[in-house]
Design an enzyme around this catalytic site. Structure first.
Site, short mmCIF file in Angstrom:
data_model
loop_
_atom_site.label_atom_id
_atom_site.label_comp_id
_atom_site.label_asym_id
_atom_site.label_seq_id
_atom_site.Cartn_x
_atom_site.Cartn_y
_atom_site.Cartn_z
N ILE A 164 0.58 -1.04 0.02
CA ILE A 164 0.21 0.00 -0.24
C ILE A 164 1.10 1.41 -0.15
CG2 ILE A 164 -0.35 -0.06 2.76
CD1 ILE A 164 -2.88 1.55 2.47
N SER A 165 0.54 2.40 -0.88
CA SER A 165 0.91 3.03 -0.97
C SER A 165 1.84 4.04 -0.19
CB SER A 165 1.36 4.62 -1.82
OG SER A 165 0.60 3.61 -3.41
N ALA A 166 2.60 4.88 0.36
CA ALA A 166 2.48 5.52 1.87
C ALA A 166 1.44 6.71 1.64
CB ALA A 166 3.65 6.45 1.96
#
Ligand code: SAH
Length: 230
Positions: A64-66
């Site tokens: 999951i992206s930051a």
């Protein structure tokens, strides 16, 4: 101690959004609203810190992206995520951004996630069902599909907004084709060194491309290559 924990999950989510505002990552009120509405904790695997500003593993060699990348992409796409508009999220992973897009375009709009790992599609649907976007999923304006996102999702094209959550060696032509004139795509491009590119389709059908910032995403590739570890 309880009162040192920072409060409930929703409060901690709010604190994360406030921190992104303080750091100057988010200046848009609409982005603040949507990130407060969609609690990130519902989208990270159990036991994973939800509100730390860093990407987190979600299995299948994906992440999951930051939060600051989610915020940046939402802000770049904000004008193309108005009520009634159509949005495509390629490599939708946990479904977090798809849920944000659906919330912004509303029940009269359309938000489509495409993800090539069927287990992640199933997990993302469960995540969305727990979130504030559940009614949009139920109502059909939000849907997530298993498929190769390099082909886009022609059924609901053209799109006002396309987000790609994995880095492409070059911009896939079907995604450019499925962008509406006046539409915008945000896509990381490159192999080791990647740029977040902003692709605007002009009203005459030509495209203008600029680089926003250097980024590091997992590759947009085949399912086999991804499961083998690239
Ligand atoms: N925006 C997502 C990012 C997930 S990481 C999130 O924050 O949760 C990138 C995702 O792209 C992974 O889930 C990976 O499985 C997916 N992906 C990579 N190549 C793909 C392809 N060709 N088609 C569809 N999904 C792809």
């Amino acid at each position: 101690m309880e009162h040192h924990s920072g409060g409930s999950g929703t409060n901690k989510n709010k604190q994360m959004v406030e921190q992104l505002q303080r750091y100057g990552v988010i200046s848009s009120k609409k982005v603040v609203e949507v990130m407060e509405t969609i609690d990130r904790a519902l989208f990270v695997p159990d036991g994973t810190p939800a509100y730390v500003d860093s990407p987190m593993a979600i299995g299948y060699n994906a992440t999951i992206s930051a939060p600051h990348m989610h915020a940046t992409c939402l802000q770049l796409l904000e004008e193309n995520l108005q009520p009634g508009m159509h949005a495509l999220d390629v490599g939708s992973g946990t479904g977090y951004l798809t849920a944000c897009f659906a919330t912004m375009v509303g029940p009269q709009g359309r938000a489509i996630g495409v993800e090539h790992i069927p287990e992640l599609v199933a997990a993302s649907i469960k995540n969305i069902e727990k979130s504030a976007a559940a009614s949009l999923l139920k109502g059909g304006s939000l849907s997530v599909h298993a498929g190769d996102g390099r082909e886009g999702w022609p059924e609901h094209a053209p799109y006002d907004a396309i987000h790609v959550g994995a880095a492409a060696p070059e911009i896939p032509q079907p995604l450019i084709d499925q962008l509406k004139p006046g539409g915008r795509m945000v896509i990381p491009v490159g192999k080791i060194f990647q740029d977040l590119q902003v692709v605007d389709k002009n009203l005459d059908g030509s495209v203008s491309i600029r680089s926003e910032t250097a980024v590091r995403y997992v590759p947009l590739t085949s399912r086999d290559a991804q499961l083998k570890g690239y």
